[in-house]
Design a protein around this motif. Structure first.
Motif, PDB file in Angstrom:
ATOM      1  N   ALA A 145      -5.035   1.482  24.908  1.00 18.65           N
ATOM      2  CA  ALA A 145      -3.797   1.607  25.678  1.00 18.65           C
ATOM      3  C   ALA A 145      -3.178   2.987  25.496  1.00 18.65           C
ATOM      4  N   ALA A 164      -2.897   5.627  28.544  1.00 16.61           N
ATOM      5  CA  ALA A 164      -1.565   6.127  28.881  1.00 16.61           C
ATOM      6  C   ALA A 164      -1.540   7.652  28.868  1.00 16.61           C
ATOM      7  N   TRP A 203       1.483   1.311  25.116  1.00 16.85           N
ATOM      8  CA  TRP A 203       1.519   2.043  26.398  1.00 16.85           C
ATOM      9  C   TRP A 203       2.718   2.987  26.394  1.00 16.85           C
TER      10      TRP A 203
END
Length: 220
Positions: A163, A167, A190
Protein backbone atom coordinates in the motif's frame (compact mmCIF):
# COMPACT_ATOMS: atom_id res chain seq x y z
CA UNK A 1 -19.51 0.02 -15.97
CA UNK A 2 -20.83 1.05 -19.40
CA UNK A 3 -19.11 4.45 -19.35
CA UNK A 4 -16.44 5.24 -21.92
CA UNK A 5 -14.16 5.82 -18.92
CA UNK A 6 -14.43 2.25 -17.77
CA UNK A 7 -12.68 1.48 -14.46
CA UNK A 8 -9.48 -0.54 -14.75
CA UNK A 9 -7.83 -2.80 -12.19
CA UNK A 10 -4.15 -2.08 -11.57
CA UNK A 11 -2.81 -5.30 -10.07
CA UNK A 12 0.53 -4.88 -8.34
CA UNK A 13 1.15 -8.30 -6.77
CA UNK A 14 3.67 -10.74 -8.32
CA UNK A 15 2.50 -11.94 -11.76
CA UNK A 16 1.08 -15.34 -10.76
CA UNK A 17 -0.83 -13.84 -7.82
CA UNK A 18 -2.13 -11.01 -10.02
CA UNK A 19 -3.30 -13.35 -12.77
CA UNK A 20 -5.10 -15.53 -10.23
CA UNK A 21 -6.86 -12.48 -8.79
CA UNK A 22 -7.75 -11.12 -12.24
CA UNK A 23 -9.46 -14.43 -12.99
CA UNK A 24 -11.81 -13.74 -10.07
CA UNK A 25 -13.00 -10.56 -11.81
CA UNK A 26 -13.19 -11.61 -15.47
CA UNK A 27 -15.49 -8.75 -16.50
CA UNK A 28 -13.04 -6.06 -15.35
CA UNK A 29 -10.16 -4.91 -17.55
CA UNK A 30 -6.85 -5.27 -15.75
CA UNK A 31 -3.25 -4.15 -16.06
CA UNK A 32 -0.61 -6.19 -14.22
CA UNK A 33 2.39 -4.26 -12.94
CA UNK A 34 4.07 -5.86 -9.91
CA UNK A 35 5.33 -3.41 -7.30
CA UNK A 36 7.32 -6.17 -5.56
CA UNK A 37 9.59 -8.92 -6.83
CA UNK A 38 9.96 -12.09 -4.75
CA UNK A 39 13.61 -13.16 -4.64
CA UNK A 40 14.89 -16.20 -2.74
CA UNK A 41 17.73 -15.51 -0.27
CA UNK A 42 20.29 -17.80 1.34
CA UNK A 43 18.95 -19.59 4.40
CA UNK A 44 19.42 -22.77 6.44
CA UNK A 45 17.51 -25.10 4.14
CA UNK A 46 18.41 -28.18 6.19
CA UNK A 47 16.85 -26.69 9.32
CA UNK A 48 13.59 -26.13 7.45
CA UNK A 49 13.61 -29.60 5.89
CA UNK A 50 14.11 -31.15 9.34
CA UNK A 51 11.62 -28.95 11.23
CA UNK A 52 8.71 -30.97 12.69
CA UNK A 53 6.35 -28.04 12.08
CA UNK A 54 6.27 -24.84 10.05
CA UNK A 55 4.31 -21.60 10.33
CA UNK A 56 3.48 -20.01 6.98
CA UNK A 57 2.20 -16.45 6.76
CA UNK A 58 2.71 -16.39 2.99
CA UNK A 59 2.53 -18.98 0.25
CA UNK A 60 5.84 -17.61 -1.05
CA UNK A 61 7.63 -19.28 1.89
CA UNK A 62 6.27 -22.79 1.31
CA UNK A 63 8.77 -23.92 -1.38
CA UNK A 64 11.69 -23.09 0.93
CA UNK A 65 10.49 -25.69 3.47
CA UNK A 66 10.92 -28.66 1.16
CA UNK A 67 8.52 -31.58 0.89
CA UNK A 68 5.81 -31.66 3.51
CA UNK A 69 6.00 -35.40 4.26
CA UNK A 70 2.96 -35.05 6.51
CA UNK A 71 4.62 -32.46 8.74
CA UNK A 72 2.48 -29.89 10.52
CA UNK A 73 1.95 -26.55 8.76
CA UNK A 74 0.11 -23.71 10.47
CA UNK A 75 -1.08 -21.44 7.66
CA UNK A 76 -2.41 -17.93 7.95
CA UNK A 77 -5.25 -18.41 5.47
CA UNK A 78 -6.87 -20.48 2.76
CA UNK A 79 -4.56 -19.84 -0.19
CA UNK A 80 -1.40 -20.43 1.85
CA UNK A 81 -3.04 -23.55 3.26
CA UNK A 82 -3.84 -24.86 -0.23
CA UNK A 83 -0.24 -24.38 -1.35
CA UNK A 84 1.09 -26.11 1.79
CA UNK A 85 -1.38 -28.98 1.40
CA UNK A 86 -0.27 -29.47 -2.21
CA UNK A 87 3.33 -29.67 -0.94
CA UNK A 88 2.37 -32.54 1.38
CA UNK A 89 1.92 -30.77 4.72
CA UNK A 90 -0.70 -31.54 7.36
CA UNK A 91 -2.40 -28.15 7.34
CA UNK A 92 -4.19 -26.21 10.05
CA UNK A 93 -5.48 -22.82 8.92
CA UNK A 94 -6.11 -19.45 10.52
CA UNK A 95 -8.65 -16.90 9.37
CA UNK A 96 -6.29 -14.76 7.31
CA UNK A 97 -4.98 -12.61 10.18
CA UNK A 98 -1.66 -13.38 11.85
CA UNK A 99 -3.38 -13.18 15.25
CA UNK A 100 -5.41 -16.27 14.41
CA UNK A 101 -2.20 -18.31 14.35
CA UNK A 102 -1.46 -17.70 18.03
CA UNK A 103 -3.81 -20.39 19.47
CA UNK A 104 -2.68 -22.80 16.74
CA UNK A 105 0.94 -22.20 17.74
CA UNK A 106 0.11 -22.77 21.39
CA UNK A 107 -1.62 -26.05 20.60
CA UNK A 108 0.91 -27.31 18.02
CA UNK A 109 2.75 -29.74 20.31
CA UNK A 110 5.90 -29.77 18.15
CA UNK A 111 8.78 -27.30 17.64
CA UNK A 112 7.98 -24.76 14.95
CA UNK A 113 9.92 -22.51 12.56
CA UNK A 114 8.41 -19.52 10.75
CA UNK A 115 10.00 -19.04 7.31
CA UNK A 116 9.10 -15.58 6.02
CA UNK A 117 10.05 -12.62 3.87
CA UNK A 118 12.59 -9.97 4.78
CA UNK A 119 9.77 -7.46 5.32
CA UNK A 120 7.53 -8.92 8.01
CA UNK A 121 4.31 -7.26 9.14
CA UNK A 122 4.15 -9.11 12.47
CA UNK A 123 6.57 -11.31 14.40
CA UNK A 124 5.20 -14.50 15.91
CA UNK A 125 6.33 -16.26 19.12
CA UNK A 126 8.35 -18.91 17.26
CA UNK A 127 11.85 -18.82 15.74
CA UNK A 128 11.80 -17.08 12.37
CA UNK A 129 13.94 -17.43 9.26
CA UNK A 130 14.13 -15.08 6.27
CA UNK A 131 13.83 -17.16 3.07
CA UNK A 132 12.93 -14.51 0.49
CA UNK A 133 13.08 -10.77 -0.08
CA UNK A 134 10.27 -8.58 -1.38
CA UNK A 135 12.18 -6.12 -3.56
CA UNK A 136 10.41 -2.95 -4.70
CA UNK A 137 10.27 -2.43 -8.47
CA UNK A 138 8.92 0.52 -10.50
CA UNK A 139 5.58 0.35 -12.25
CA UNK A 140 5.56 -0.47 -15.96
CA UNK A 141 5.04 2.15 -18.68
CA UNK A 142 1.55 0.74 -19.24
CA UNK A 143 0.69 1.29 -15.58
CA UNK A 144 2.14 4.79 -15.69
CA UNK A 145 -0.02 5.63 -18.70
CA UNK A 146 -3.06 4.31 -16.85
CA UNK A 147 -2.35 6.59 -13.88
CA UNK A 148 -1.88 9.52 -16.25
CA UNK A 149 -5.24 8.90 -17.92
CA UNK A 150 -8.78 9.78 -16.88
CA UNK A 151 -10.38 6.35 -16.32
CA UNK A 152 -10.87 5.34 -12.67
CA UNK A 153 -8.09 3.04 -11.46
CA UNK A 154 -8.88 0.40 -8.84
CA UNK A 155 -5.87 -0.52 -6.72
CA UNK A 156 -6.16 -3.77 -4.70
CA UNK A 157 -3.76 -3.50 -1.74
CA UNK A 158 -2.79 -6.79 -0.12
CA UNK A 159 -0.33 -5.57 2.52
CA UNK A 160 0.70 -2.37 4.32
CA UNK A 161 4.05 -2.30 2.53
CA UNK A 162 2.56 -2.67 -0.93
CA UNK A 163 0.00 0.00 0.00
CA UNK A 164 2.83 2.42 0.82
CA UNK A 165 4.66 1.63 -2.40
CA UNK A 166 1.56 1.93 -4.58
CA UNK A 167 0.58 5.21 -2.87
CA UNK A 168 4.05 6.59 -3.61
CA UNK A 169 3.76 5.52 -7.23
CA UNK A 170 0.26 6.97 -7.53
CA UNK A 171 0.96 10.34 -5.96
CA UNK A 172 0.34 12.98 -8.62
CA UNK A 173 -1.77 10.66 -10.77
CA UNK A 174 -4.38 12.30 -13.00
CA UNK A 175 -6.67 9.27 -12.86
CA UNK A 176 -9.17 8.94 -9.99
CA UNK A 177 -7.68 6.33 -7.64
CA UNK A 178 -9.82 3.79 -5.78
CA UNK A 179 -7.69 1.81 -3.33
CA UNK A 180 -9.24 -1.38 -1.98
CA UNK A 181 -7.40 -2.69 1.10
CA UNK A 182 -7.29 -6.20 2.50
CA UNK A 183 -7.19 -4.88 6.08
CA UNK A 184 -7.43 -1.72 8.14
CA UNK A 185 -3.64 -1.83 8.47
CA UNK A 186 -3.21 -1.83 4.71
CA UNK A 187 -5.63 1.08 4.32
CA UNK A 188 -3.84 3.00 7.09
CA UNK A 189 -0.61 2.72 5.08
CA UNK A 190 -2.16 4.48 2.06
CA UNK A 191 -0.80 8.03 1.85
CA UNK A 192 -2.07 9.54 -1.40
CA UNK A 193 -5.29 11.18 -2.62
CA UNK A 194 -8.17 8.81 -3.33
CA UNK A 195 -11.52 9.28 -5.05
CA UNK A 196 -12.93 6.61 -2.76
CA UNK A 197 -11.87 3.40 -1.07
CA UNK A 198 -13.03 0.15 0.45
CA UNK A 199 -11.70 -2.31 3.02
CA UNK A 200 -12.43 -6.01 2.57
CA UNK A 201 -14.63 -7.62 5.20
CA UNK A 202 -12.18 -10.53 5.49
CA UNK A 203 -8.46 -10.77 4.70
CA UNK A 204 -8.75 -12.96 1.62
CA UNK A 205 -8.95 -12.64 -2.14
CA UNK A 206 -12.67 -13.47 -2.35
CA UNK A 207 -13.52 -10.65 0.05
CA UNK A 208 -11.24 -8.31 -1.90
CA UNK A 209 -13.09 -9.16 -5.12
CA UNK A 210 -16.43 -8.57 -3.35
CA UNK A 211 -15.22 -5.19 -2.08
CA UNK A 212 -14.24 -4.18 -5.61
CA UNK A 213 -17.64 -5.18 -6.97
CA UNK A 214 -19.30 -3.06 -4.27
CA UNK A 215 -17.51 0.17 -5.26
CA UNK A 216 -19.93 2.89 -6.43
CA UNK A 217 -18.10 3.32 -9.73
CA UNK A 218 -21.28 3.11 -11.77
CA UNK A 219 -22.01 6.60 -10.45
CA UNK A 220 -18.80 8.02 -11.93
Amino acid sequence: MSSTKRPVLLLTRPPQDSRRFAAMLPDWPAVISPILRIVAVDHDAAALRDAPGLVFTSAHAVPAAGAGRGRLALCVGEHTGQVAHAAGFDVRMGNGFAESLLPLIEAAGVPLIHPHGRHLARRLPVPGMVVYDQQAVPLTNEAGALLAGTAPVILPLFSPRSARLVADAGRGARAPLWPVAISDAAWAAWAAPAAGHAVAQRPDAAAMAAAIRSLPLAEQ
